[in-house]
Scaffold this motif. Structure first.
Motif, PDB file in Angstrom:
ATOM      1  N   MET A   1      55.257   8.587  34.469  1.00 50.32           N
ATOM      2  CA  MET A   1      55.838   9.568  33.527  1.00 50.32           C
ATOM      3  C   MET A   1      57.133  10.077  34.230  1.00 50.32           C
ATOM      4  O   MET A   1      56.607  10.391  35.238  1.00 50.32           O
ATOM      5  N   THR A   2      57.859  10.278  33.389  1.00 48.89           N
ATOM      6  CA  THR A   2      59.287  10.973  34.251  1.00 48.89           C
ATOM      7  C   THR A   2      59.463  12.535  34.117  1.00 48.89           C
ATOM      8  O   THR A   2      58.779  12.986  33.101  1.00 48.89           O
ATOM      9  N   GLU A   3      60.110  13.196  34.578  1.00 47.90           N
ATOM     10  CA  GLU A   3      60.213  14.462  34.568  1.00 47.90           C
ATOM     11  C   GLU A   3      61.241  14.699  33.360  1.00 47.90           C
ATOM     12  O   GLU A   3      62.287  14.062  33.202  1.00 47.90           O
ATOM     13  N   SER A   4      60.996  15.905  32.539  1.00 46.85           N
ATOM     14  CA  SER A   4      61.939  16.283  31.267  1.00 46.85           C
ATOM     15  C   SER A   4      61.992  17.660  31.460  1.00 46.85           C
ATOM     16  O   SER A   4      61.611  18.325  32.358  1.00 46.85           O
ATOM     17  N   THR A   5      62.943  18.039  30.767  1.00 40.70           N
ATOM     18  CA  THR A   5      63.161  19.402  30.681  1.00 40.70           C
ATOM     19  C   THR A   5      62.238  20.224  29.988  1.00 40.70           C
ATOM     20  O   THR A   5      61.508  19.694  29.125  1.00 40.70           O
ATOM     21  N   SER A   6      61.992  21.346  30.402  1.00 38.84           N
ATOM     22  CA  SER A   6      61.191  22.318  29.710  1.00 38.84           C
ATOM     23  C   SER A   6      61.557  22.783  28.477  1.00 38.84           C
ATOM     24  O   SER A   6      62.656  22.983  27.977  1.00 38.84           O
ATOM     25  N   PRO A   7      60.486  22.682  27.537  1.00 39.01           N
ATOM     26  CA  PRO A   7      60.595  23.092  25.949  1.00 39.01           C
ATOM     27  C   PRO A   7      61.094  24.331  25.924  1.00 39.01           C
ATOM     28  O   PRO A   7      60.805  25.265  26.741  1.00 39.01           O
ATOM     29  N   SER A   8      61.619  25.223  24.818  1.00 44.57           N
ATOM     30  CA  SER A   8      62.060  26.397  24.603  1.00 44.57           C
ATOM     31  C   SER A   8      60.715  26.928  24.091  1.00 44.57           C
ATOM     32  O   SER A   8      60.015  26.444  23.483  1.00 44.57           O
ATOM     33  N   ALA A   9      60.747  28.106  24.271  1.00 49.59           N
ATOM     34  CA  ALA A   9      59.573  29.158  23.632  1.00 49.59           C
ATOM     35  C   ALA A   9      59.605  29.141  22.421  1.00 49.59           C
ATOM     36  O   ALA A   9      60.754  29.034  21.721  1.00 49.59           O
ATOM     37  N   ASN A  10      58.516  29.462  21.747  1.00 52.55           N
ATOM     38  CA  ASN A  10      58.527  29.592  20.115  1.00 52.55           C
ATOM     39  C   ASN A  10      58.848  28.152  19.731  1.00 52.55           C
ATOM     40  O   ASN A  10      59.436  28.154  18.344  1.00 52.55           O
ATOM     41  N   THR A  11      58.623  27.046  20.280  1.00 49.82           N
ATOM     42  CA  THR A  11      58.920  26.020  19.451  1.00 49.82           C
ATOM     43  C   THR A  11      57.347  24.860  19.412  1.00 49.82           C
ATOM     44  O   THR A  11      56.829  25.313  20.310  1.00 49.82           O
ATOM     45  N   VAL A  12      57.455  23.875  18.676  1.00 43.95           N
ATOM     46  CA  VAL A  12      56.417  23.007  18.822  1.00 43.95           C
ATOM     47  C   VAL A  12      56.413  22.224  20.062  1.00 43.95           C
ATOM     48  O   VAL A  12      57.617  21.473  20.180  1.00 43.95           O
ATOM     49  N   THR A  13      55.569  21.977  21.016  1.00 42.57           N
ATOM     50  CA  THR A  13      55.542  21.335  22.107  1.00 42.57           C
ATOM     51  C   THR A  13      54.489  20.310  22.298  1.00 42.57           C
ATOM     52  O   THR A  13      54.482  19.766  23.165  1.00 42.57           O
ATOM     53  N   TRP A  14      53.710  20.234  21.304  1.00 39.48           N
ATOM     54  CA  TRP A  14      52.515  19.173  21.482  1.00 39.48           C
ATOM     55  C   TRP A  14      52.140  18.987  20.106  1.00 39.48           C
ATOM     56  O   TRP A  14      52.160  19.848  19.245  1.00 39.48           O
ATOM     57  N   TRP A  15      51.472  17.826  19.859  1.00 38.92           N
ATOM     58  CA  TRP A  15      50.969  17.377  18.388  1.00 38.92           C
ATOM     59  C   TRP A  15      49.556  16.445  18.712  1.00 38.92           C
ATOM     60  O   TRP A  15      49.824  15.789  19.909  1.00 38.92           O
ATOM     61  N   GLU A  16      48.850  16.414  17.935  1.00 42.32           N
ATOM     62  CA  GLU A  16      47.624  15.578  18.126  1.00 42.32           C
ATOM     63  C   GLU A  16      47.489  14.643  16.529  1.00 42.32           C
ATOM     64  O   GLU A  16      47.475  15.372  15.656  1.00 42.32           O
ATOM     65  N   LEU A  17      46.889  13.491  16.622  1.00 43.04           N
ATOM     66  CA  LEU A  17      46.682  12.864  15.515  1.00 43.04           C
ATOM     67  C   LEU A  17      45.191  12.712  15.401  1.00 43.04           C
ATOM     68  O   LEU A  17      44.732  11.981  16.331  1.00 43.04           O
ATOM     69  N   PRO A  18      44.515  12.989  14.400  1.00 41.28           N
ATOM     70  CA  PRO A  18      43.351  12.776  14.194  1.00 41.28           C
ATOM     71  C   PRO A  18      43.074  11.080  13.922  1.00 41.28           C
ATOM     72  O   PRO A  18      43.770  10.590  13.120  1.00 41.28           O
ATOM     73  N   VAL A  19      41.916  10.506  14.519  1.00 43.47           N
ATOM     74  CA  VAL A  19      41.695   9.049  14.438  1.00 43.47           C
ATOM     75  C   VAL A  19      40.235   8.784  14.293  1.00 43.47           C
ATOM     76  O   VAL A  19      39.462   9.511  14.643  1.00 43.47           O
TER      77      VAL A  19
END
Length: 130
Positions: free
Chosen positions: A1-19
């Protein structure tokens, strides 16, 4: 996994799909989108999703009585989790899961419900203030 920039506050940062079956879903989404997956310990009912070298979401085994209608879960990054949880309750929502540790280097999360009962996740990298 590579380093990425930090997301901004008050934004969606993660999602999950039910399976229904995580292994079958990994095969499908890996084929369709080129996603790769990472394990979070021994839990075979959950897989982290990597895209473009970044951990961006997850697949989770939905409860057997769940409908198959769309059910993507999202998490909003907040700076002060306790202040946000207090604001949720003050605005008529509820805290359905309080601050919970994820893992080293991954921070904490919590769950809320809006006044109509709709679910939303919160996440923070910041420790609780005393």
């Amino acid at each position: 996994m590579t380093e990425s920039t930090s997301p901004s506050a008050n934004t969606v940062t993660w999602w999950e799909l039910p399976v229904t079956e995580v292994a079958r879903a990994k095969e499908f989404y890996g084929t369709v989108f080129g996603w790769t997956f990472t394990s979070f310990g021994q839990d075979e009912d959950y897989a982290g999703v990597e895209a473009g070298g970044a951990l961006v979401g997850g697949l989770y085994k939905a409860p057997p009585d769940s409908p198959t209608a769309p059910g993507v879960r999202v998490y909003v990054l907040v700076t002060d989790l306790e202040a946000t949880l207090a604001a949720v309750e003050a605005a008529g929502g509820s805290v359905t899961k309080p601050r919970t540790f994820i893992a080293e280097g991954m921070g904490w999360w919590a769950e809320i419900a809006d006044p109509d009962g709709w679910w939303l996740g919160l996440t923070t990298d910041n420790a609780a203030r005393d």
